[in-house]
Each structure stands twice: as C-alpha cells, then as structure tokens.
Enzyme design. Structure first.
Site: not given
Ligand code: FNR
Length: 374
Positions: A22-23, A25, A57, A99, A181, A229, A300
């Site tokens: 998963s992207p 940061c 991101a 992403q 965002y 997403r 999760l």
C-alpha cells in the site's frame, strides 16, 4: 491452490500475485527527489515477494505535498531518481506503481515525528488550496478556494506527472482520491461547499476527479493499468457515502480505470472509525459487486489466511498491506509458506528458504545501468 498467489492481469501488465505494498509516505525526500531510503525501503518489499509495489503519495505539484519531505513528481528532475528504484523493483519480478497525489488543504503540514499541523512559512511552509476556504482542523493551514486557471491546471498536473511516471519506468499509476486529500476534498460535501460546476450536486463534486482521470488516460498508455484510490465513506453523517462511492465507481470503468482501491476516512478530523481486522473489505466487496469493476481491499489485513479468504471469496481482486509490510518486508514469502505455496525466492536467499521453494525469475541488476532506465 492459493487464490492469493494467482497472477492478476490488468491490461498488459500481469502482477505475479495478489499482494501489493500500500502506498505509504516515508517523509524522507529532499525537494521531492527519491533517494537511497526509497531504493532500500521499496526494494526490500520487492525482494520480499510483493507482486506490486506502489510508491507513496507523490506530489504532482510542489504545493500538493503533505509535508516538505514528501516524494514528488512535479518536474522532470524527479524522473531519474525514481527510475533507479523502479528498475530494481522490476529486476525482482515485481511491478512498480506510483500514487499520484495533491494534498489540497492538508498540504504544508509537519511529518509525523516532527510535531503536527501546519508548517509555517518561516519554516518552509507554503499557501494551500482547496475546493472551499475551509481548514481541515484548527491547527491546519487556512486554504484558499481553487478557481480559474489554478483549478483548470489540476487535471493537467496529474497528466504531466503520469507522463513522467512512464518515463521513470512505472507500469501502473494510482490516482489518490482518498483520505481527505484534494480530489477527495472535491468529492465530499464536508469540504466542498462550492456552488459552481465543481460543487453541490453529485455530478459536480465528482467532476474534477473525472476530468483528472480523462487527462491522465489521455497520456497514460492504453496497455498500462490505471487505479483510483477512494475513501468509501467519510464515517460522518452528511459526508461522502458508500452509495456515492458505488455510483462513482460505475463512472470510472468506462473512462479507463481498471481497479478501484477502496479505503475510507480522512475528510473529518473527528470521525469515529470502527477499526477492526479487515474493516474496509466490505466496501471493496460492494464496489466490486455493484459497480462491476475490479477492486483492492486494504486496512488491517495482516494474516495470510485472512488475505487468502478475501481473494478466494471474490471480495476483492487484490489486497494491499501497509503497516504489516513495514513490520515484515518478507510477509509475502512467509504467507506463501503458511499457505503451502512454493513461492519464488531470490536466488541470493534460497539457502534460507523453506523446503520446496522455487527460485524467482529475476533479472541481473547493476546500479550503473539503473539510472538510465525507464
Ligand atoms: C499510510 N497510508 C497512505 N495512504 C495513501 O493512500 N497514500 C500514502 O502515501 C499513505 N501514507 C501512509 C504512510 C504510513 C506510514 C502509513 C502507516 C499509512 C495509508 C496506507 O496506505 C493504508 O491504507 C493504511 O495504513 C491501512 O492499511 P494497513 O496499514 O492497516 O495495512
């Protein structure tokens, strides 16, 4: 026979399994440029067997960074350092995705371990923009409403970033329209109070995202996959809803989106989110069933059998793991062993592999060549 370890074809790109990074940061870049941290961090997860590695991101405009340390792709100077990382990921048999993001009113904030809230101009902060002049929370920057040429420039900025992503060797692009965002800010009535063609009705709120998808599809090659997403719900009354997510997802497929990555939240600082294992999987399942588009589940997902059941049960086509892959970059190799699958191990690690493991088909990788390489 494991569903989790079946390949997934998206246009002409085949992911070797259904496990994606998963992207996330890393807040580790200077001027948005990828560096050794990104090579080692993302490269380790490719070594660890993830079929798809989605880079964090990455800001399509400098002012779209969440923090000053975000990765960026707003200039051609960003391409070569990214290409070094994508070349390594490809050499491990994984697919590199990125992403593309703009943080809108959640830009110019501190990275998590340097405090919270706004980075003031004196410390390198910058003015931020949003659909409406409403701050995310008290200690966040006060945004200016996007209008005119600055608004029209957003889809183009994403398209320019996609063109650079191609030059950097990415085979997959994901548009970040989740977690509060910029693109999500337009979707959600909590942050979008406009009364022009980009606010108000559902069709107006989704317009900027649809224009962005069209602009990106216009430059992103037809043989490569495009993901979006979404936050399926704001978890707040009067916010963006699951029904709207399904309705939006139905519009994305015909525009050339191949898979919707279904997350939630991020629009409202006070939202109460019922965290539990796999708490967002039901949203991915609903979008997949009702919008007729492939989905990714995230949130999760930590256990091999849990991930296997999500894919085998047709609840999602792909699982994304975030924090569990920070704890254990080799999670896919461990999951394969637990599920009795003969996963491919890097040749360099074969002497440590469980009995019956295969040697992964990897390309030789020489740092000297990588910089050239998209
Ligand atoms: C994230 N997440 C995130 N999401 C996203 O769409 N783009 C991003 O750049 C980031 N950055 C980020 C950094 C870090 C350190 C974490 C832990 C998370 C959210 C992430 O992709 C994922 O959706 C959530 O973490 C939930 O999945 P897990 O961690 O429960 O598997």
């Amino acid at each position: 026979m494991s569903a989790l370890f079946q390949p997934l074809a998206l246009r002409d790109v085949t992911l070797p399994n259904r496990i994606a990074v998963s992207p996330m940061c890393q807040y580790a870049a200077h001027d948005g440029l990828a560096n050794d941290w990104h090579l080692v961090h993302l490269g380790s997860r490719a070594v660890g067997g993830a079929g798809l590695v989605i880079f964090e991101a990455s800001a399509v405009l400098a002012e779209g960074r969440i923090s000053p340390q975000d990765l960026g792709i707003w200039s051609d100077a960003h391409v070569a350092p990214l290409a070094r990382v994508t070349a390594f990921i490809r050499s491990q048999g994984a697919v590199a995705g990125i992403q593309l993001a703009h943080a809108g009113r959640k830009a110019s904030t501190r990275r998590p371990w340097s405090g919270s809230g706004e980075v003031p101009p004196a410390e390198g902060g910058w003015p931020v923009v949003a659909p409406s002049a409403i701050a995310f929370a008290d200690h966040y920057p006060q945004p200016a409403a996007l209008d005119g040429a600055a608004l029209a420039a957003i889809p183009q900025a994403f398209a320019d970033a996609a063109r650079r992503a191609l030059a950097a060797g990415f085979e997959l692009v994901e548009l970040h329209a989740a977690h509060g965002y910029l693109l999500h800010q337009f979707l959600s009535p909590l942050s979008n109070r406009r009364n022009d063609g980009y606010g108000g009705s559902f069709d107006h709120r989704i317009r900027l995202l649809l224009e962005t998808v069209e602009a990106v599809r216009g430059v992103w090659p037809a043989h490569l996959p495009l993901l979006v997403r979404l936050s399926a719900t704001d978890w707040v009354d009067g916010g963006w809803s699951v029904d709207e997510t399904v309705a939006l997802a139905r519009r994305l497929g015909p525009l050339g989106v191949d898979l919707v990555d279904v997350s939630s939240g991020g629009s409202a600082a006070q939202a109460a989110i019922p965290l539990a294992p796999g708490y967002q999987v039901g949203f991915a399942e609903r979008v997949r069933a009702e919008a007729g588009i492939a989905t990714a589940a995230v949130g999760l997902i930590t256990e091999a059998r849990q991930a296997e059941a999500i894919v085998a049960g047709g609840r999602a086509d792909l699982v994304l793991l975030g924090r569990e892959l920070l704890r254990d970059p080799y999670w896919p190799l461990h999951a394969a062993a637990e599920l009795g699958v003969a996963a491919g191990w890097p040749a360099q690690y074969l002497r440590a592999a469980p009995h019956g493991s295969l040697q992964r088909d990897t390309a030789d990788y020489a740092l000297g060549e990588a910089g050239q390489g998209g």
